[in-house]
Design an enzyme around this catalytic site. Structure first.
Site, PDB file in Angstrom:
ATOM      1  N   ARG A   1      -3.131 -10.454   5.126  1.00 48.12           N
ATOM      2  CA  ARG A   1      -3.629 -10.471   3.744  1.00 48.12           C
ATOM      3  C   ARG A   1      -2.554  -9.875   2.836  1.00 48.12           C
ATOM      4  O   ARG A   1      -2.270  -8.682   2.887  1.00 48.12           O
ATOM      5  CB  ARG A   1      -4.936  -9.672   3.640  1.00 48.12           C
TER       6      ARG A   1
ATOM      7  N   LYS B   1       0.810  -1.220   0.000  1.00 44.40           N
ATOM      8  CA  LYS B   1       0.000   0.000   0.000  1.00 44.40           C
ATOM      9  C   LYS B   1       0.843   1.271   0.000  1.00 44.40           C
ATOM     10  O   LYS B   1       2.020   1.264   0.377  1.00 44.40           O
ATOM     11  CB  LYS B   1      -0.988  -0.031   1.162  1.00 44.40           C
TER      12      LYS B   1
END
Length: 281
Positions: free
Chosen positions: A257, A222
């Site tokens: 994840r 991210k």
């Protein structure tokens, strides 16, 4: 005490951190958009993630990156159902990453055992559908909606507001008939938060564990990781992704994840060796 995630009668052991591998069947996801858009390539990628150490495969057909356009129910179903069926038929523990009740329903019929919802089952019909499916659920915090969530994130007290939201959604799930052992919470790294706020979520993982549920952290590749490492490309953030998830695991997160299962598994082997050094020769 053994911790499990109860998912349609199947118990996923969370006594040690487990890897949830990301299978994006989309043309526009921020990290691998289009790479696995073809169903067969997505299926092959799922099997590769399992070989690399993933215990769960999270299949999604609609990007939730900032500014992402909405996808119709029909299009999302066309993307994910063939992939879910193939992976589930092979015995994989499959999660569907969706907010649509109809996609949840058909995904469960196709073999999915987990519903991972960035809206925390707030969309029309989703709470009842999830309860009826018997699936395990992951309830995530998000301020706003994917299209605008990063425009101007603002909180009076980040941790308390996220914590209260997660508690309210867990209570709603319980009231709908979802078992406590079927509920996992996600503070929503990157979903309506600034860079500093994202790292505050990571630093204060224990505040969310105090709610009594297992935690999922999804920080893979991210932009906040790029902001502190200087890596502009998502594909260059593998090392920082592994580091962030390892810190989350050390602080008590149960499900990680990730895009890069092999690298994450290697890091977790070192982490587990440190914890269990007395058993090593």
């Amino acid at each position: 005490m053994k911790r499990v995630w109860l998912c349609r009668g199947r118990e996923i052991d969370l006594s040690s951190p487990v890897i949830m591998g990301i299978v994006n069947v989309t043309p526009d996801s921020f990290s691998d958009g289009g790479k696995y858009y073809d169903p067969q390539r997505a299926i092959e990628h799922g099997f590769r993630l399992l070989e690399d150490g993933a215990s769960i495969l999270d299949v999604g057909g609609e990007s939730t990156r900032p500014g992402a356009p909405e996808v119709s129910t029909e299009e999302e179903l066309e993307r994910v159902i063939p992939v879910i069926e193939a992976l589930a038929d092979a015995g994989a523990a499959v999660s569907v990453d969706t907010s649509k009740a109809e996609v949840m329903r058909q995904a469960a019929e196709a073999g999915a055992i987990i519903i991972n919802d960035v809206y925390a089952l707030r969309q029309k019909g989703s709470l009842q559908t999830a309860a009826e499916s018997g699936c395990g659920v992951c309830l995530m915090h998000m301020q706003g909606v994917p299209r605008t969530m990063q425009a101007a994130p603002s909180y009076q007290n980040l941790i308390e507001e996220v914590r209260l939201f997660l508690k309210e959604r867990a209570d709603a799930a319980l009231a709908a008939g979802i078992a406590a052992k079927s509920i996992v919470l996600d503070p929503g790294f990157g979903f309506g938060k600034t860079v500093g706020q994202n790292f505050e979520l990571l630093a204060r993982t224990q505040d969310f564990l105090s709610l009594g549920y297992s935690l999922l952290y999804g920080m893979s590749r991210k932009s906040s990781l790029g902001a502190v490492t200087g890596k502009a490309s998502a594909s260059e953030r593998v090392v920082s992704s592994v580091a962030a998830h390892l810190l989350a695991a050390e602080r008590g997160a149960s499900i990680l994840r990730v895009h890069d299962a092999a690298e994450m598994r290697e890091a977790l082997l070192v982490y587990e060796a440190m914890k269990n050094y007395k058993e090593l020769k």
